[in-house]
Design a protein around this motif. Structure first.
Motif, PDB file in Angstrom:
ATOM      1  N   ASP A  53      20.021  11.750  49.465  1.00 42.52           N
ATOM      2  CA  ASP A  53      18.702  11.206  48.892  1.00 42.52           C
ATOM      3  C   ASP A  53      17.692  12.427  48.772  1.00 42.52           C
ATOM      4  O   ASP A  53      17.665  13.357  49.415  1.00 42.52           O
ATOM      5  CB  ASP A  53      18.154  10.246  49.638  1.00 42.52           C
ATOM      6  N   ASP A  54      16.957  12.207  47.515  1.00 43.95           N
ATOM      7  CA  ASP A  54      15.914  13.048  47.072  1.00 43.95           C
ATOM      8  C   ASP A  54      14.506  12.684  47.868  1.00 43.95           C
ATOM      9  O   ASP A  54      14.291  11.187  47.918  1.00 43.95           O
ATOM     10  CB  ASP A  54      15.752  12.946  45.731  1.00 43.95           C
ATOM     11  N   LYS A  68       9.964   8.453  49.575  1.00 42.85           N
ATOM     12  CA  LYS A  68      11.214   8.020  48.743  1.00 42.85           C
ATOM     13  C   LYS A  68      10.770   7.365  47.439  1.00 42.85           C
ATOM     14  O   LYS A  68      10.226   6.225  47.707  1.00 42.85           O
ATOM     15  CB  LYS A  68      12.301   7.693  49.682  1.00 42.85           C
ATOM     16  N   GLU A  69      11.223   7.665  46.280  1.00 39.05           N
ATOM     17  CA  GLU A  69      11.061   6.813  45.340  1.00 39.05           C
ATOM     18  C   GLU A  69      12.351   5.832  45.067  1.00 39.05           C
ATOM     19  O   GLU A  69      13.377   6.154  45.185  1.00 39.05           O
ATOM     20  CB  GLU A  69      10.939   7.780  43.866  1.00 39.05           C
ATOM     21  N   ASN A  70      11.828   4.590  44.898  1.00 37.48           N
ATOM     22  CA  ASN A  70      12.949   3.706  44.600  1.00 37.48           C
ATOM     23  C   ASN A  70      13.456   3.838  43.251  1.00 37.48           C
ATOM     24  O   ASN A  70      12.723   3.845  42.232  1.00 37.48           O
ATOM     25  CB  ASN A  70      12.186   2.279  44.728  1.00 37.48           C
ATOM     26  N   LYS A  71      14.677   3.702  43.109  1.00 38.70           N
ATOM     27  CA  LYS A  71      15.383   3.995  41.791  1.00 38.70           C
ATOM     28  C   LYS A  71      16.238   2.735  41.375  1.00 38.70           C
ATOM     29  O   LYS A  71      16.800   1.749  42.316  1.00 38.70           O
ATOM     30  CB  LYS A  71      16.394   5.184  41.796  1.00 38.70           C
TER      31      LYS A  71
END
Length: 71
Positions: A53-54, A68-71
């Motif tokens: 994860d990024d 953490k950005e939700n994708k």
């Protein structure tokens, strides 16, 4: 997401050492540098953090926050 903290690093989760109540998250921020952060296990589950994860690492004068950005 906008954050007022000036000290931020982008990285990739390389390893998770999961214990009963806390997790050591290893985040690669450059090819030759990584940061290790201890977080509670429930935070790992809440953010659904997985290897690869990024993440954005936000460093404040009193704490470190993972984003953490939700994708």
């Amino acid at each position: 997401m906008k954050v007022s903290a000036r000290n931020t690093l982008m990285g990739i989760v390389k390893d998770l050492d999961i214990g009963d109540i806390r997790v050591e998250v290893s985040i690669e921020v450059t090819e030759s540098s990584e940061i290790k952060i201890l977080i509670p296990t429930n935070v790992l589950n809440k953010l659904n953090i997985r290897s690869g994860d990024d993440l954005e690492v936000v460093i404040d004068s009193r704490s470190i926050v993972l984003v953490k950005e939700n994708k």
